[in-house]
Design a protein around this motif. Structure first.
Motif, PDB file in Angstrom:
ATOM      1  N   ARG A 618       0.834  -1.204   0.000  1.00  0.00           N
ATOM      2  CA  ARG A 618       0.000   0.000   0.000  1.00  0.00           C
ATOM      3  C   ARG A 618       0.872   1.259   0.000  1.00  0.00           C
ATOM      4  NH1 ARG A 618      -3.411  -3.049   3.825  1.00  0.00           N
ATOM      5  NH2 ARG A 618      -5.498  -3.331   2.935  1.00  0.00           N
ATOM      6  N   GLN A 619       1.986   1.174   0.713  1.00  0.00           N
ATOM      7  CA  GLN A 619       2.901   2.315   0.806  1.00  0.00           C
ATOM      8  C   GLN A 619       3.360   2.776  -0.576  1.00  0.00           C
ATOM      9  OE1 GLN A 619       6.267   1.729   3.515  1.00  0.00           O
ATOM     10  NE2 GLN A 619       7.641   2.247   1.812  1.00  0.00           N
ATOM     11  N   VAL A 620       3.718   1.830  -1.429  1.00  0.00           N
ATOM     12  CA  VAL A 620       4.170   2.168  -2.774  1.00  0.00           C
ATOM     13  C   VAL A 620       3.041   2.815  -3.573  1.00  0.00           C
ATOM     14  CG1 VAL A 620       5.055   1.234  -4.947  1.00  0.00           C
ATOM     15  CG2 VAL A 620       5.905   0.332  -2.763  1.00  0.00           C
ATOM     16  N   ALA A 621       1.829   2.234  -3.486  1.00  0.00           N
ATOM     17  CA  ALA A 621       0.687   2.772  -4.223  1.00  0.00           C
ATOM     18  C   ALA A 621       0.337   4.177  -3.737  1.00  0.00           C
ATOM     19  CB  ALA A 621      -0.517   1.848  -4.090  1.00  0.00           C
ATOM     20  N   LEU A 622       0.299   4.382  -2.427  1.00  0.00           N
ATOM     21  CA  LEU A 622      -0.059   5.692  -1.886  1.00  0.00           C
ATOM     22  C   LEU A 622       0.991   6.741  -2.221  1.00  0.00           C
ATOM     23  CD1 LEU A 622      -1.513   4.717   1.617  1.00  0.00           C
ATOM     24  CD2 LEU A 622      -2.754   5.338  -0.456  1.00  0.00           C
ATOM     25  N   THR A 623       2.240   6.331  -2.286  1.00  0.00           N
ATOM     26  CA  THR A 623       3.297   7.269  -2.691  1.00  0.00           C
ATOM     27  C   THR A 623       3.055   7.752  -4.113  1.00  0.00           C
ATOM     28  OG1 THR A 623       4.903   6.199  -1.218  1.00  0.00           O
ATOM     29  CG2 THR A 623       5.790   7.542  -3.011  1.00  0.00           C
ATOM     30  N   ALA A 624       2.688   6.830  -5.008  1.00  0.00           N
ATOM     31  CA  ALA A 624       2.402   7.204  -6.396  1.00  0.00           C
ATOM     32  C   ALA A 624       1.179   8.111  -6.478  1.00  0.00           C
ATOM     33  CB  ALA A 624       2.176   5.945  -7.234  1.00  0.00           C
ATOM     34  N   ILE A 625       0.158   7.807  -5.702  1.00  0.00           N
ATOM     35  CA  ILE A 625      -1.064   8.625  -5.722  1.00  0.00           C
ATOM     36  C   ILE A 625      -0.785  10.020  -5.184  1.00  0.00           C
ATOM     37  CG2 ILE A 625      -3.336   8.870  -4.620  1.00  0.00           C
ATOM     38  CD1 ILE A 625      -3.573   5.786  -4.870  1.00  0.00           C
ATOM     39  N   LEU A 626      -0.048  10.113  -4.094  1.00  0.00           N
ATOM     40  CA  LEU A 626       0.309  11.425  -3.550  1.00  0.00           C
ATOM     41  C   LEU A 626       1.055  12.264  -4.583  1.00  0.00           C
ATOM     42  CD1 LEU A 626       1.463  10.550   0.092  1.00  0.00           C
ATOM     43  CD2 LEU A 626      -0.459  12.000  -0.542  1.00  0.00           C
ATOM     44  N   ALA A 627       1.995  11.636  -5.265  1.00  0.00           N
ATOM     45  CA  ALA A 627       2.780  12.360  -6.262  1.00  0.00           C
ATOM     46  C   ALA A 627       1.889  12.887  -7.371  1.00  0.00           C
ATOM     47  CB  ALA A 627       3.863  11.448  -6.837  1.00  0.00           C
ATOM     48  N   GLN A 628       0.919  12.084  -7.808  1.00  0.00           N
ATOM     49  CA  GLN A 628       0.120  12.459  -8.969  1.00  0.00           C
ATOM     50  C   GLN A 628      -1.062  13.369  -8.634  1.00  0.00           C
ATOM     51  OE1 GLN A 628       1.200   8.328 -11.213  1.00  0.00           O
ATOM     52  NE2 GLN A 628      -0.587   9.366 -12.018  1.00  0.00           N
ATOM     53  N   ILE A 629      -1.321  13.613  -7.333  1.00  0.00           N
ATOM     54  CA  ILE A 629      -2.287  14.663  -6.995  1.00  0.00           C
ATOM     55  C   ILE A 629      -1.575  15.986  -6.739  1.00  0.00           C
ATOM     56  CG2 ILE A 629      -3.965  13.032  -6.051  1.00  0.00           C
ATOM     57  CD1 ILE A 629      -3.170  13.917  -3.253  1.00  0.00           C
ATOM     58  N   GLY A 630      -0.223  15.947  -6.715  1.00  0.00           N
ATOM     59  CA  GLY A 630       0.536  17.179  -6.561  1.00  0.00           C
ATOM     60  C   GLY A 630       1.065  17.425  -5.174  1.00  0.00           C
ATOM     61  N   CYS A 631       1.129  16.370  -4.362  1.00  0.00           N
ATOM     62  CA  CYS A 631       1.636  16.500  -2.999  1.00  0.00           C
ATOM     63  C   CYS A 631       3.031  15.884  -2.898  1.00  0.00           C
ATOM     64  CB  CYS A 631       0.684  15.800  -2.022  1.00  0.00           C
ATOM     65  SG  CYS A 631       1.137  15.974  -0.279  1.00  0.00           S
ATOM     66  N   TYR A 632       3.816  16.371  -1.961  1.00  0.00           N
ATOM     67  CA  TYR A 632       5.093  15.730  -1.676  1.00  0.00           C
ATOM     68  C   TYR A 632       4.832  14.345  -1.077  1.00  0.00           C
ATOM     69  CZ  TYR A 632       7.819  19.993  -2.564  1.00  0.00           C
ATOM     70  OH  TYR A 632       8.425  21.072  -3.160  1.00  0.00           O
ATOM     71  N   VAL A 633       5.894  13.519  -1.021  1.00  0.00           N
ATOM     72  CA  VAL A 633       5.689  12.109  -0.656  1.00  0.00           C
ATOM     73  C   VAL A 633       6.555  11.718   0.534  1.00  0.00           C
ATOM     74  CG1 VAL A 633       5.065  11.493  -3.016  1.00  0.00           C
ATOM     75  CG2 VAL A 633       7.454  11.305  -2.283  1.00  0.00           C
ATOM     76  N   PRO A 634       6.118  10.698   1.313  1.00  0.00           N
ATOM     77  CA  PRO A 634       6.862  10.273   2.507  1.00  0.00           C
ATOM     78  C   PRO A 634       8.059   9.386   2.160  1.00  0.00           C
ATOM     79  CG  PRO A 634       4.858   8.973   2.264  1.00  0.00           C
ATOM     80  CD  PRO A 634       4.838   9.990   1.168  1.00  0.00           C
ATOM     81  N   ALA A 635       9.187   9.993   1.929  1.00  0.00           N
ATOM     82  CA  ALA A 635      10.415   9.255   1.586  1.00  0.00           C
ATOM     83  C   ALA A 635      11.584  10.220   1.687  1.00  0.00           C
ATOM     84  CB  ALA A 635      10.312   8.676   0.175  1.00  0.00           C
ATOM     85  N   ASP A 636      12.801   9.648   1.655  1.00  0.00           N
ATOM     86  CA  ASP A 636      13.988  10.500   1.561  1.00  0.00           C
ATOM     87  C   ASP A 636      14.218  10.937   0.124  1.00  0.00           C
ATOM     88  OD1 ASP A 636      14.271  10.191   4.229  1.00  0.00           O
ATOM     89  OD2 ASP A 636      16.072   8.913   4.143  1.00  0.00           O
ATOM     90  N   ARG A 637      13.816  10.056  -0.802  1.00  0.00           N
ATOM     91  CA  ARG A 637      13.888  10.388  -2.226  1.00  0.00           C
ATOM     92  C   ARG A 637      12.889   9.479  -2.956  1.00  0.00           C
ATOM     93  NH1 ARG A 637      18.299   8.866  -6.816  1.00  0.00           N
ATOM     94  NH2 ARG A 637      17.506  10.254  -8.452  1.00  0.00           N
ATOM     95  N   ALA A 638      12.256  10.021  -3.991  1.00  0.00           N
ATOM     96  CA  ALA A 638      11.287   9.208  -4.735  1.00  0.00           C
ATOM     97  C   ALA A 638      11.365   9.545  -6.214  1.00  0.00           C
ATOM     98  CB  ALA A 638       9.881   9.462  -4.220  1.00  0.00           C
ATOM     99  N   VAL A 639      11.695   8.538  -7.020  1.00  0.00           N
ATOM    100  CA  VAL A 639      11.646   8.645  -8.484  1.00  0.00           C
ATOM    101  C   VAL A 639      10.545   7.689  -8.939  1.00  0.00           C
ATOM    102  CG1 VAL A 639      12.892   8.333 -10.650  1.00  0.00           C
ATOM    103  CG2 VAL A 639      14.116   9.131  -8.599  1.00  0.00           C
ATOM    104  N   LEU A 640       9.589   8.214  -9.682  1.00  0.00           N
ATOM    105  CA  LEU A 640       8.406   7.418 -10.024  1.00  0.00           C
ATOM    106  C   LEU A 640       8.031   7.609 -11.482  1.00  0.00           C
ATOM    107  CD1 LEU A 640       6.314   8.545  -6.946  1.00  0.00           C
ATOM    108  CD2 LEU A 640       7.168   6.230  -7.265  1.00  0.00           C
ATOM    109  N   PRO A 641       7.428   6.593 -12.093  1.00  0.00           N
ATOM    110  CA  PRO A 641       6.785   6.811 -13.390  1.00  0.00           C
ATOM    111  C   PRO A 641       5.407   7.424 -13.133  1.00  0.00           C
ATOM    112  CG  PRO A 641       6.535   4.533 -12.731  1.00  0.00           C
ATOM    113  CD  PRO A 641       7.332   5.200 -11.649  1.00  0.00           C
TER     114      PRO A 641
END
Length: 872
Positions: A618-641
């Motif tokens: 779920r963590q991976v999915a929510l990170t992607a969703i947060l990124a694509q709504i325009g919010c920062y994400v819970p990580a030290d670094r995140a590179v996503l498609p």
């Protein structure tokens, strides 16, 4: 009909037009209900059921509610999914020659609520519509009457697509044609749609021609016409706040089906069905109701347009960097009321003077908002601030017209400021001076007569009068006053001067009230002309509110700005599950990374129960969703498609409503992902196959993994307890094993919640059972059984070869194993020469099967048929 009284006949005629609604029939100070309505309403509302004569021998069931408390009862019915038709007296009873004329003035339904408890401030109240066309495709549209927004789209000829759109939207009511199949209507009810309404008129009405100008396809026009015709037919009033309908495409957003939205707990939790504990709860630091609604829309529909995503992230970053300006902004936003719904109330005609003051206070914050934004650097912020419309004309009008603390009612006066209207000022002067004259008259008459208890009073029947007690009557001169009324202990008198003043005062007060109401309606109509400006302003303020909320959460939780990869790479360093991290609060959360690229498309995750496999996925999915709504994400670094879709199969529960088992629900959700996923999708599969027997489950799990690997290529996280599947890393080039680590310490399992490379070495299932508190003797016995089973392992899963021979040999070897447990008594193994014709056919069928081209559902069906043949 002729046997009933004229009033009951009138009721029945009106009721015939609103058979699917409770008819609130106005009789004096009550709304009455009769016949079946009375029987049902008395139960639903827990009110007394009575009866009355209606012209027939049998008395008519009746119940009612006072008109002043009717809104409370109506809300209770609406919350239960019912509809209420309000039937008012449209004729003065004193002037009626027969039965008082009555008409339905409004139909209130779950999808057309404009006020009350049913309307939650941070949630839209959607009314949806479906039109099915001859080619099987669907027109889908929805509107929120309280805010005026509406959208339409076309959907493919798939019932599931339409049902999913309704569910994701959370529509409270759906308008369809009565010709739509009953089976489809039943499916909607199974999805929780309580209110289904019908509208056959699909010809555009000239009244809303301006709303549909942007629609360039006939199907979209028909869909919008059905929606607007229903609204105009049921509301029977001005709907000038309805905004021009916009076209949207489902593929413009990240597609998250209803099951995935539910599994990921985006807007509500699985257990409590409440907001607390969901992603929406975590993100909601909005200060306005309209900002809260927009946030929920964004969470439900993340973007896939990279430019828009980057714009939002840039604005979030600007708000995050300017701490003091953000705090000032929040204080301003707290003073902004719900501009969207205030505009709707203005158009609907149910706005009052206090609503007008809320509108004024909201607009008075806009200059301050603009000034604060001007201090935050960035081109995106400058463009956003320039969209703020100060609406000076509306501010000036309301400042000049409405008093600071107006009453709730708009017909009792005292809502318009002095100096706004000359005629009103004259009436007020006459009224105020007249009352001053009355007070002076009382003082003068006391001195003149010497009667200190003399008083000047007023009542509605006799008007103004001079009252003198009987004990003081001897002090009056003969003919000094004109006798008006005799009481037990006093006499009341009038004078010509008092009568003249009374006429002046009462006329001024009556005309003053009428004029104030007329002036208020005039102000309301002038603001109604500015509704499009207010709605446009509301959109900008809402966006500002959501973005500052993102910034607030990102700074508080130490989120980072995500980067986007063109090569479909996932690289999350020290990532966290945003909601779990917040819930744990003071406890230390164990972060985990995720690395996936073109050579690493599937992660097969093993590890014990309760170790955190589902949380990680779920963590991976929510990170992607947060990124694509325009919010920062819970990580030290995140590179996503940028993902086009997210599919999940997490958890399992029987769908008792539609009669589907846990395993069938599991297979249907898996099928949805397999049928619709692309290589740009994200798939989460949690313990696929556990709902059936070990071998069936393992075979299906392996087949699904191979299908996703070979035919789809989507980024996939697949957790399993089938440790035998870990050998697939050697068979599938883009699959990698990872596990959630745990250690055994003094006979107890300790979960480390850390993702590591490679497969898990043990399942620790018995240790988890011990943690759950199962009896000690049971745990000891389970350990003994486990030890005996481990002496004769089941074996690894079967690699699929083109000729199928290895598969058969492996299965035969497993079936021959003396340690293999069986739930049923099986016949003694026969040699091939001893097998019957039917059994040989089953074996031949197994040889011919091409597992790579079977979907999981097809595999189940084939196995079922083969099993039936063997049993027969």
């Amino acid at each position: 009909m002729a046997a009933y009284t004229p009033m009951i006949q009138q009721y029945l005629k009106i009721k015939a037009e609103y058979q699917d609604a409770f008819l609130f029939f106005r009789l004096g100070d009550f709304y009455e209900m009769f016949f079946d309505d009375a029987l049902k309403a008395s139960q639903e509302l827990e009110i007394t059921l009575t009866s009355r004569e209606g012209g027939t021998e049998e008395r008519i069931p009746m119940c009612g509610v006072p008109y002043h408390s009717a809104p409370t009862y109506i809300e209770r019915l609406i919350e239960k999914g019912f509809k209420v038709a309000i039937c008012e007296q449209t004729e003065d009873p004193k002037q009626a020659k027969g039965v008082v004329r009555r008409e339905v003035i409004q139909l209130i339904t779950p999808g057309t609520v404009m006020e009350g408890r049913s309307l939650h401030e941070k949630e839209n109240n959607y009314l949806a519509t479906i039109s099915r066309f001859s080619d099987g495709t669907y027109g889908f549209g929805y509107a929120d009457l309280s805010t005026g927004e509406s959208r339409v789209t076309l959907l493919p000829a798939k019932d599931d697509e339409v049902l999913n759109e309704i569910s994701v939207l959370g529509a409270k009511e759906v308008v369809i044609s009565a010709r739509l199949e009953d089976t489809f209507q039943k499916k909607m009810q199974e999805r929780g749609i309580l209110a289904i309404s019908y509208e056959e008129q699909t010809e555009p009405d000239p009244a809303f021609a301006g709303l549909t100008e942007a629609l360039n396809q006939e199907k979209l026009k028909v869909t919008a016409a059905r929606l607007f015709n229903y609204l105009y037919r049921t509301q029977k009033r001005s709907l000038t706040h309805l905004q021009p309908v916009t076209i949207y495409q489902v593929h413009q957003f990240m597609k998250i089906d209803y099951f995935s939205k539910h599994n990921l707990e985006l807007t509500e939790t699985i257990r409590s069905k409440g907001k607390k504990g969901s992603l929406l709860w975590l993100l909601d630091e909005t200060k306005t109701a309209m900002g809260g609604r927009l946030l929920k829309q964004w969470v439900g529909r993340p973007r896939i347009d990279r430019d828009e995503i980057e714009r939002r992230l840039a604005l979030t970053g600007h708000f995050k960097d300017f701490y003091f300006e953000r705090k000032e902004l929040q204080e301003c936003l707290k003073e902004v009321y719900d501009l969207e719904r205030l505009a709707g109330r203005v158009a609907f005609g149910n706005v009052n003077a206090r609503d007008m003051k809320q509108l004024l206070r909201s607009l008075q914050q806009i200059p301050a908002l603009h000034e604060i934004l001007s201090r935050i650097t960035g081109e995106e912020m400058k463009a956003l601030s320039e969209k703020l419309d100060h609406c000076e004309e509306i501010v000036d009008l309301l400042e000049q017209a409405i008093v600071d603390n107006p009453p709730l009612s708009v017909k009792e006066g005292n809502i318009i400021r002095d100096g706004y209207n000359i005629q009103l000022d004259q009436y007020r002067d006459a009224s105020r001076n007249g009352k001053t004259w009355i007070a002076q008259l009382e003082r003068d008459e006391r001195e003149k007569t010497g009667i200190k208890s003399l008083k000047v009073g007023y009542n509605r029947i006799f008007g103004y009068y001079i009252e003198i007690t009987r004990a003081n009557l001897h002090l009056l001169e003969e003919g000094q006053y004109e006798r008006k009324q005799t009481l037990a202990n006093a006499e009341r008198f009038i004078t010509p001067a008092l009568k003249e003043k009374e006429a002046l005062i009462l006329e001024a007060e009556e005309k003053c009230g009428e004029l104030e109401y007329d002036l208020f309606c005039e102000i309301r109509d002038r603001i109604k002309e500015e509704i499009p400006r207010l709605q446009a302003l509301a959109k900008v303020v809402s966006e500002i509110d959501v973005l500052q909320s993102f910034a607030e959460v990102s700074e508080e939780r130490k989120y980072v700005k995500p980067e986007f990869s063109e090569s479909r790479e996932i690289l999350i360093e020290e990532g966290r599950h945003p909601v779990v991290e917040k819930v744990l609060d003071s406890q230390e959360y164990v972060p985990n990374g995720c690395a996936m690229n073109e050579n690493r498309e599937i992660l097969l995750i093993t590890g014990p129960n309760m170790s955190g496999k589902s949380t990680y996925m779920r963590q991976v999915a929510l990170t992607a969703i947060l990124a694509q709504i325009g919010c920062y994400v819970p990580a030290d670094r995140a590179v996503l498609p940028i993902f086009d879709q997210v599919f999940t199969r997490i958890g399992a529960a029987d769908d008792l409503v539609s009669g589907q088992s846990t395993f069938m629900v599991e297979m249907l959700e898996a099928k949805n992902a397999i049928a619709n996923a692309t290589q740009d999708s994200l798939i989460l599969f949690d313990e696929i196959g556990r709902g059936t027997s070990t071998y069936d489950g393992m075979a299906l799990a392996q087949a699904i993994i191979e299908h996703v690997h070979d035919r789809i290529g989507a980024k996939t996280l697949f957790s399993t307890h089938y440790h035998e599947l870990t050998v697939l890393e050697d068979e599938l080039e883009r699959l990698r094993n990872v596990h959630v680590s745990a250690i055994e310490h003094h006979g107890k399992v300790v979960f480390l919640h850390k993702i590591k490379e490679g497969p898990a070495d043990k399942s620790y299932g018995i240790h988890v059972a011990e943690l759950a508190g199962l009896p000690k003797e049971l745990i000891v016995r389970a350990s003994e059984i486990l030890s005996s089973l481990e002496d004769a392992p089941i074996g690894k899963p079967v690699p699929v070869l083109p000729d199928g021979t290895s598969e058969v040999k492996e299965k035969a070897a497993v079936a021959a194993s003396p340690s293999q447990l069986s739930f049923f008594d099986e016949p003694v193994q026969k040699k091939k020469s001893d097998l019957g014709a039917k059994e040989n056919k089953v074996i031949e069928k197994l040889r011919e099967l091409d597992l790579l081209n079977l979907t999981p559902l097809q595999a189940i069906n084939v196995l079922h048929e083969l099993q039936k043949k063997i049993r027969n």
